[in-house]
Design a protein around this motif. Structure first.
Motif, PDB file in Angstrom:
ATOM      1  N   GLU A  31      -5.636 -10.919 -11.877  1.00  0.00           N
ATOM      2  CA  GLU A  31      -5.519  -9.413 -11.362  1.00  0.00           C
ATOM      3  C   GLU A  31      -7.214  -9.149 -10.923  1.00  0.00           C
ATOM      4  O   GLU A  31      -7.415  -8.572 -10.000  1.00  0.00           O
ATOM      5  N   GLU A  36      -1.229  -8.543   0.521  1.00  0.00           N
ATOM      6  CA  GLU A  36      -2.174  -8.627  -0.709  1.00  0.00           C
ATOM      7  C   GLU A  36      -2.187  -6.945  -1.141  1.00  0.00           C
ATOM      8  O   GLU A  36      -1.831  -6.107  -0.590  1.00  0.00           O
ATOM      9  N   ALA A  37      -2.798  -7.184  -2.459  1.00  0.00           N
ATOM     10  CA  ALA A  37      -2.837  -5.827  -2.954  1.00  0.00           C
ATOM     11  C   ALA A  37      -4.362  -5.338  -2.446  1.00  0.00           C
ATOM     12  O   ALA A  37      -5.187  -6.116  -2.081  1.00  0.00           O
ATOM     13  N   ASP A  44       1.471   2.840  -1.494  1.00  0.00           N
ATOM     14  CA  ASP A  44       2.744   2.929  -2.168  1.00  0.00           C
ATOM     15  C   ASP A  44       2.334   3.834  -3.504  1.00  0.00           C
ATOM     16  O   ASP A  44       1.347   3.983  -4.035  1.00  0.00           O
ATOM     17  N   LEU A  45       3.479   4.817  -3.778  1.00  0.00           N
ATOM     18  CA  LEU A  45       3.461   5.800  -4.740  1.00  0.00           C
ATOM     19  C   LEU A  45       2.888   5.258  -6.031  1.00  0.00           C
ATOM     20  O   LEU A  45       2.185   6.060  -6.613  1.00  0.00           O
ATOM     21  N   GLY A  46       3.071   4.035  -6.258  1.00  0.00           N
ATOM     22  CA  GLY A  46       2.686   3.417  -7.415  1.00  0.00           C
ATOM     23  C   GLY A  46       1.259   2.740  -7.639  1.00  0.00           C
ATOM     24  O   GLY A  46       1.195   2.079  -8.708  1.00  0.00           O
ATOM     25  N   ASP A  47       0.581   2.701  -6.343  1.00  0.00           N
ATOM     26  CA  ASP A  47      -0.660   2.078  -6.489  1.00  0.00           C
ATOM     27  C   ASP A  47      -1.875   3.049  -6.457  1.00  0.00           C
ATOM     28  O   ASP A  47      -2.079   3.869  -5.282  1.00  0.00           O
ATOM     29  N   GLU A  48      -2.444   3.235  -7.344  1.00  0.00           N
ATOM     30  CA  GLU A  48      -3.578   4.437  -7.608  1.00  0.00           C
ATOM     31  C   GLU A  48      -5.086   3.757  -7.371  1.00  0.00           C
ATOM     32  O   GLU A  48      -6.022   4.115  -7.338  1.00  0.00           O
ATOM     33  N   ASP A  59      -7.985 -10.748  -7.605  1.00  0.00           N
ATOM     34  CA  ASP A  59      -7.221  -9.953  -6.308  1.00  0.00           C
ATOM     35  C   ASP A  59      -8.156  -8.657  -6.128  1.00  0.00           C
ATOM     36  O   ASP A  59      -8.185  -8.443  -4.851  1.00  0.00           O
ATOM     37  N   PHE A 112      -1.523  -1.547  -2.322  1.00  0.00           N
ATOM     38  CA  PHE A 112      -0.622  -1.262  -1.382  1.00  0.00           C
ATOM     39  C   PHE A 112      -0.605   0.429  -1.030  1.00  0.00           C
ATOM     40  O   PHE A 112      -0.801   0.900  -1.961  1.00  0.00           O
ATOM     41  N   HIS A 128       0.208  -2.685   3.412  1.00  0.00           N
ATOM     42  CA  HIS A 128      -0.387  -3.569   2.338  1.00  0.00           C
ATOM     43  C   HIS A 128      -1.829  -4.131   2.580  1.00  0.00           C
ATOM     44  O   HIS A 128      -2.010  -4.237   4.148  1.00  0.00           O
ATOM     45  N   HIS A 133      10.698   0.985   2.970  1.00  0.00           N
ATOM     46  CA  HIS A 133       9.593   0.269   2.448  1.00  0.00           C
ATOM     47  C   HIS A 133       8.419   1.059   2.306  1.00  0.00           C
ATOM     48  O   HIS A 133       8.156   2.020   3.269  1.00  0.00           O
ATOM     49  N   HIS A 134       7.311   0.826   1.531  1.00  0.00           N
ATOM     50  CA  HIS A 134       6.073   1.604   1.542  1.00  0.00           C
ATOM     51  C   HIS A 134       5.330   1.413   2.876  1.00  0.00           C
ATOM     52  O   HIS A 134       5.844   0.737   3.886  1.00  0.00           O
TER      53      HIS A 134
END
Lengths: 399, 399
Positions: free
Chosen positions: A148, A338-339, A343-347, A151, A341, A330, A326-327
């Protein structure tokens, strides 16, 4: 013209590795993923049953690539600060992990109260490989997964990386232009995409000259295709076909890219074969609106989730939530996804130097799908387009 | 003409899964690898940050594919005995592993004193994915890695698999024939390989008709190339370039294949551009001898290691050990390399129905490399060639 990662850049990444290890109080690392190995060494290879490992003793500043004999004449171009050692073969009488263990030991990395960063606990290889985990293999050192962190380190692109991604976008653009030119009713998708990819690749090779060469196995210099997203199948975002025949009235969703020094860009467009119907036009305009909304929202300092949040609200306000799949996008660079994203879940907080795809889509089973994807660079105050193909309906209508 | 795995075959694999699980006293499995998911479902997909999992409750005979919303309209062709469920997105507000957990629970697979087969402890995804392991995720069940058993199960190919590998060889042969025809001094390798691959792919699509379609993302219907193994660089077995220019006197090492229902074959040849020198002829003849020796040795009932042993002895007897770089060959099928391997360290007993590459090579840095690779099927009393391109020097000399 920068066509591959310079040794200076690799040296900077080596310094980055030291900082990461120091912050985490780790003595070194042992990495098996081709992605991270490429990032730190510039060495790109065909991953097989034979493990390849990158070892680093941070204090002694020794970086070593462990390869099978098959690759020993292939690693001669490594920068001078990276050494290489080879083992005979996998599985061999003596399993390669024993050789990796010996090298870790010889580099002074297997000792009590020491800890090594890893990206996976042993070689993950999906080609019939089997072998022990690294933690089982080591006599003394503990291991800690730093995937992580690696990344995260790769999220903000360096000027060299950005330059190569931009160069990639030029040739993706050419491949896409040719794809559009050759698209006509009655043609099989492969005929169009292979011809466009071939001509764009040759133009690229002849323009960039002998210094240009493909870096990644399995990729092509430049390419553009539909991947089956033709007519009603355009509603399947990750379709995989080659034999669809184009016909008047079809919606076509495309994808184009090229590879420069291992780096890629992403360009996708929705095209209409013939005069658009009112329904086609309606959804086409909606995805342009969705994409504009996303593009206008992206700026440094806000979380990635915010972009997805704003875009999702638009789907709901317009009553098209059922067509969401989809979000918004990316990050990309050496990897196609890659990270972080959108996306709602990526802070993750958006930072200048990050490179993203922006590609909200509308997918209506049985009818069609609609999606543009552009690659953008986050700047100090917003974004800069890396891909630059026209996005409007008129430009994307094939008469 | 069989161009993709039939539902009957998938049903047979389903029964195989039951036998494996029963033998290991496991309640079911949870698999994440695209390879095993394809094997049991026929579903091929673009692997991204979004986990896809295949769940199986053996006793209840319920097989379920868990996919992201992005793939929910793509799984409609699954055979009737495989159901599908979708989660919204990765990472999402609720991590997809929570959905996988819920599905495992709903299928009655997370319970005390139960054990699930896995291929990896959680989704391995290399696209910026992060997430918990499966063993951390489950409340009650234990997990046991069955990857090696799955690989073993896939070693002996079914009649359907063999049929598709044979069909693949036909089109690899055509691509190679065109590659040879177009090879000439002054040409850039990409120009030759792209033209040959394009024409062979189109011939394949037009011959096989609408039932033929590509299965795997990133592959091409038919292809042939050099991958940089041209002139002195032919000594680097896993070179990766695209810009080499052919010149009179070059040794060329090629590779050709095609994809049929996800299955491939492997055909590689050493060619000479112009009249061979005595030194080129010497090593060319040696690799034909090496390959003949390997081909003559392969038979059911002996260990794979035996083939490598016999071939290694030949290198040593002929005084060319320094030019050895890798084992004699590998199994193949859906994957380009699979277990078992013709390698000293692989004691797997050769069985009828196994499909191998046979490819001992000689690699002389600074001069050239020499290697033919053929795909062969093990029969009751020896082998049957699957690839059939000529192997002799005259046929492979380009005047």
């Amino acid at each position: 013209m920068l066509l591959q990662t310079s040794n200076k850049e690799l040296k900077r990444r080596n310094e980055k590795a030291k900082r990461i290890l120091s912050e985490k109080d780790l003595e070194g690392f042992c990495l098996f993923s081709p992605t991270y190995i490429f990032y730190f060494t510039g060495f790109s290879f065909i991953a097989t049953e034979r493990p390849i490992a990158l070892l680093f003793n941070s204090e002694k500043d020794v970086m070593e690539l462990v390869v099978p004999a098959l690759e020993k004449d292939h690693v001669e171009d490594l920068p001078s600060f990276i050494q290489a050692e080879s083992y005979p073969e996998y599985p061999g009488k003596n399993h390669p992990m024993n050789f990796v263990k010996k090298r870790i030991n010889d580099l002074g990395l297997d000792k009590k109260s020491a800890c090594l960063g890893i990206d996976s606990d042993g070689y993950a290889g999906g080609y019939g490989y089997k072998g022990p985990s690294l933690s089982e293999t080591l006599d003394h050192s503990e291991v800690e997964n730093i995937k992580e962190t690696l990344d995260k380190t790769m999220m903000v692109k360096s000027p060299e990386e950005i330059e190569m991604i931009k160069e990639s976008a030029r040739w993706g653009n050419l491949a896409h232009r040719l794809l559009q030119e050759y698209s006509a009713p009655g043609m099989i998708e492969t005929e169009i995409s292979e011809r466009a990819s071939f001509e764009a690749s040759m133009a690229m090779i002849k323009t960039l000259g002998e210094d240009y060469s493909l870096t990644k196995y399995g990729s092509r210099p430049a390419s553009a295709n539909f991947r089956g997203q033709i007519g009603s199948k355009s509603a399947i975002p990750h379709a995989i076909t080659t034999n669809a025949k184009l016909k008047e009235g079809d919606i076509l969703i495309t994808g184009a890219s090229s590879e420069v020094g291992g780096y890629i860009s992403e360009l996708e467009r929705t095209m209409v074969l013939g005069k658009p119907t009112a329904k086609q036009e309606k959804y086409f305009n909606l995805i342009v609106e969705l994409q504009d909304l996303a593009l206008d929202t992206i700026e440094p300092g806000i979380p990635c989730s915010k972009v997805d949040e704003v875009v999702r609200k638009f789907y709901k306000d317009k009553g098209i939530w059922e067509h969401w799949r989809h979000h918004v996008g990316h990050a990309l660079g050496y990897r196609m996804h890659e990270a972080p994203f959108f996306d709602l879940g990526d802070e993750t907080i958006i930072e200048p130097g990050m490179v993203f795809s922006v590609e909200p889509g509308i997918f209506i089973p049985g009818f069609a799908g609609f999606r543009h994807s552009d690659t953008v660079l986050v700047t100090e105050d917003g974004i800069e387009y890396i891909t630059y193909y026209p996005r409007d309906l008129e430009s994307l209508t094939i008469d």
